[in-house]
Motif scaffolding. Sequence first.
Motif, PDB file in Angstrom:
ATOM      1  N   LYS A  57      -5.313   1.088   2.891  1.00 36.12           N
ATOM      2  CA  LYS A  57      -5.808  -0.205   3.354  1.00 36.12           C
ATOM      3  C   LYS A  57      -6.351  -1.033   2.193  1.00 36.12           C
ATOM      4  O   LYS A  57      -6.163  -2.257   2.140  1.00 36.12           O
ATOM      5  N   LYS A  58      -6.996  -0.363   1.252  1.00 36.11           N
ATOM      6  CA  LYS A  58      -7.538  -1.087   0.111  1.00 36.11           C
ATOM      7  C   LYS A  58      -6.412  -1.690  -0.722  1.00 36.11           C
ATOM      8  O   LYS A  58      -6.491  -2.832  -1.190  1.00 36.11           O
ATOM      9  N   VAL A  59      -5.336  -0.927  -0.894  1.00 35.18           N
ATOM     10  CA  VAL A  59      -4.170  -1.437  -1.623  1.00 35.18           C
ATOM     11  C   VAL A  59      -3.558  -2.615  -0.869  1.00 35.18           C
ATOM     12  O   VAL A  59      -3.209  -3.639  -1.456  1.00 35.18           O
ATOM     13  N   LEU A  60      -3.456  -2.477   0.459  1.00 36.34           N
ATOM     14  CA  LEU A  60      -2.870  -3.537   1.273  1.00 36.34           C
ATOM     15  C   LEU A  60      -3.720  -4.796   1.220  1.00 36.34           C
ATOM     16  O   LEU A  60      -3.190  -5.914   1.151  1.00 36.34           O
ATOM     17  N   SER A  62       4.397  -2.206   0.752  1.00 36.01           N
ATOM     18  CA  SER A  62       5.716  -1.581   0.727  1.00 36.01           C
ATOM     19  C   SER A  62       5.939  -0.949   2.091  1.00 36.01           C
ATOM     20  O   SER A  62       4.983  -0.704   2.841  1.00 36.01           O
ATOM     21  N   PRO A  63       7.190  -0.667   2.447  1.00 36.84           N
ATOM     22  CA  PRO A  63       7.422  -0.022   3.744  1.00 36.84           C
ATOM     23  C   PRO A  63       6.734   1.332   3.837  1.00 36.84           C
ATOM     24  O   PRO A  63       6.217   1.707   4.886  1.00 36.84           O
ATOM     25  N   GLU A  64       6.711   2.082   2.735  1.00 38.80           N
ATOM     26  CA  GLU A  64       6.088   3.398   2.765  1.00 38.80           C
ATOM     27  C   GLU A  64       4.595   3.297   3.037  1.00 38.80           C
ATOM     28  O   GLU A  64       4.018   4.086   3.800  1.00 38.80           O
ATOM     29  N   LEU A  81       0.006   3.965   6.682  1.00 43.21           N
ATOM     30  CA  LEU A  81      -1.182   3.357   7.273  1.00 43.21           C
ATOM     31  C   LEU A  81      -1.055   3.304   8.793  1.00 43.21           C
ATOM     32  O   LEU A  81      -1.982   3.642   9.530  1.00 43.21           O
ATOM     33  N   GLY A  82       0.111   2.865   9.269  1.00 43.61           N
ATOM     34  CA  GLY A  82       0.335   2.811  10.713  1.00 43.61           C
ATOM     35  C   GLY A  82       0.209   4.178  11.360  1.00 43.61           C
ATOM     36  O   GLY A  82      -0.413   4.332  12.415  1.00 43.61           O
ATOM     37  N   GLU A 139      -0.804  -3.550  14.990  1.00 42.76           N
ATOM     38  CA  GLU A 139      -0.724  -4.630  14.004  1.00 42.76           C
ATOM     39  C   GLU A 139       0.032  -4.182  12.755  1.00 42.76           C
ATOM     40  O   GLU A 139       0.824  -4.948  12.187  1.00 42.76           O
ATOM     41  N   THR A 140      -0.199  -2.934  12.336  1.00 46.67           N
ATOM     42  CA  THR A 140       0.488  -2.421  11.141  1.00 46.67           C
ATOM     43  C   THR A 140       1.971  -2.243  11.396  1.00 46.67           C
ATOM     44  O   THR A 140       2.818  -2.629  10.587  1.00 46.67           O
ATOM     45  N   TYR A 141       2.322  -1.631  12.531  1.00 49.62           N
ATOM     46  CA  TYR A 141       3.733  -1.444  12.863  1.00 49.62           C
ATOM     47  C   TYR A 141       4.431  -2.787  13.065  1.00 49.62           C
ATOM     48  O   TYR A 141       5.620  -2.936  12.718  1.00 49.62           O
TER      49      TYR A 141
END
Length: 646
Positions: free
Chosen positions: A47-50, A56-58, A63-64, A78-80
Amino acid sequence: MVKKIFLFVIVMVFMVPRNTWGQERFLTKAERKYQEYSFSPAIDIYKKVLDKGYVSPELLKNLGNSYYFNADYKEAAETYKRLLKDYKNEIGPEYYFRYSQSLKSLGDYEAAKEVMAEFSQLTSDDVRAAFFKRENGYLEEIKKNSGRYEIRPFDYNTPYTEFAPSYYKEGLIFSSDRDTGNLARYRHTWNSKDFLDLYRVNTDSLDDNHVVKLGDGVNTRLHESTSVVSNDGKHLYFTRNNFKDGKYITDENGIIRLKLLRATLMDGVWTNIQELPFNSDSYSTAHPAFSPDGKTLYFVSDMPGSFGQSDIYRVAVYADGKFGSPENLGNTINTGARETFPFVSSENVLYFSSDGHPGLGGLDVFGTKIESGRYNGVVMNVGEPLNSNMDDFTFIFSEDTRKGYFASNRDGGLGADDIYAFVETAPLKLVCDQSVTGTVRDKITNEVLVGATVKVIDENNEEVLTTITDSEGNYKLSVDCYRGNFVRALMQGYVPSEEYLPVSDGKPNIIDFYLERDQVTAGFGDDLAKLLQLSTIYFDFDKYNIRKDSEIEVQKVIAAMEKYPSLKIKVNSHTDSRGRDAYNLWLSQKRAEATVDYMVSKGISENRLMGEGFGETKLINNCENGVRCSAKEHEKNRRSEFIILE
């Protein structure tokens, strides 16, 4: 007879049940007190990176999934959603499933159905797609259960109408219009002036096998039909037109509805006839049947809340003769058309007639297993010759003798509807067992995980069965292949993983699980890249600047260093053996320095970082100078390591 002719239709009702999922919380929540260098490569890191804008998809998958397995369905959805929007072509169908499941948990059923529709386009093996497939190829499905019945006409048929057999003492009760002088001119309607009455015959007696009416207490100048006697023999439940005080009772549309009544046997006479409390003048109730223990009454109605023209319901029958609240059997059984004439065998198989499930024409007889009060999700056509292209209905069956009766208006009968006797030569196949085996391993070390739990969870998110891995990390399950299931592997200290098993033909399946650690404890000399499951950090040929597609991997390391301020690492850069040795050593050094410089530019203190290039001096395979290797084998040597120094 007691049914209405409708065109043969195949209807699928897709209803998403309202469930509050009680999934176990497998990932540790926030506010956890970590041991030093105990890394959680899930929500906090990703989440911090996001949040920094690196995606990225990975990352979105991880996260999802972290939210999903933590039952945080709002964040998971929301993530998916973002994953499907931005990386639709880079993900598998399982993420559509999880997105749909998350939406259902939030009560957004319409959106969940739209996502499931997209899923059905990606694979032909999901539940809805399999239903469409079975609908299109339903004749082949029916063939699988065909040829199991030896049929002969009932000895007591007449040129009139006979149908609705039910067991009573040494014989049967059935419905007929034989004494009305009517040659069954009416067709499946309860609005005509023709009369059906209930009759009794001792089919198992050679001395007393005459057909007789039940008596004036039960039979009237209206229709009486479809009966069942309670297990103690004291009560007769049957269907009659709505009639009171010598007058027809109609609804607001002028229709005479059907009602269920109960008679009590006193001194050999059926008397004290009373309506059941859930009858109504505005809808019909009809066609009673009991569960084997006599505590549940099944019946048919078009009361408000029904899915189709008529649905099957059940209601509890208490010891004092009172009733519970009627319960619709749901959309596994009921469709938008007609489900009617239920019968429950001693082995808890519910048989009923329907023109909504795929059949041969008109009403067909279907069966489904009742387990712990629930239906196993499989509704099977019992096949030919019991079913035909005409109406086949009022099926009853003794599993002790493998004999039974049903009615049909097929060609070749004496009257409009005739009763037929049958012998079942092979059981109805209601279970499809699929063998699922595999091994559960640690994703980093590849070590087998002994004692890991493997569960089967159905599409309503309810646990079906569970097992644990043996001393070699292996498991074996047997699942119902007639419905979709999730197979989920769990282990204390690991992030759960699951695979979806769609409806199938029952062929054995192998599913191996590689579980990521929930907490990865690291120390001096450990490679942070391995612990955080980093993807390869690539550089353009003959260059050493950090590429855009590699930034996200380095950002994961930065996020870990920000979380643990005392952490110091050394960036080791390696090349493959192709090219001159001295050049490879120089290039790897420049790449290590470029990585360090990038991290410093993002706020990591320079005194917490070191960088060194090793060129081709530390190959991890035999792809040395002069050795022929594939591109994939060379790729393994082009790696970056983030070694913990302190």
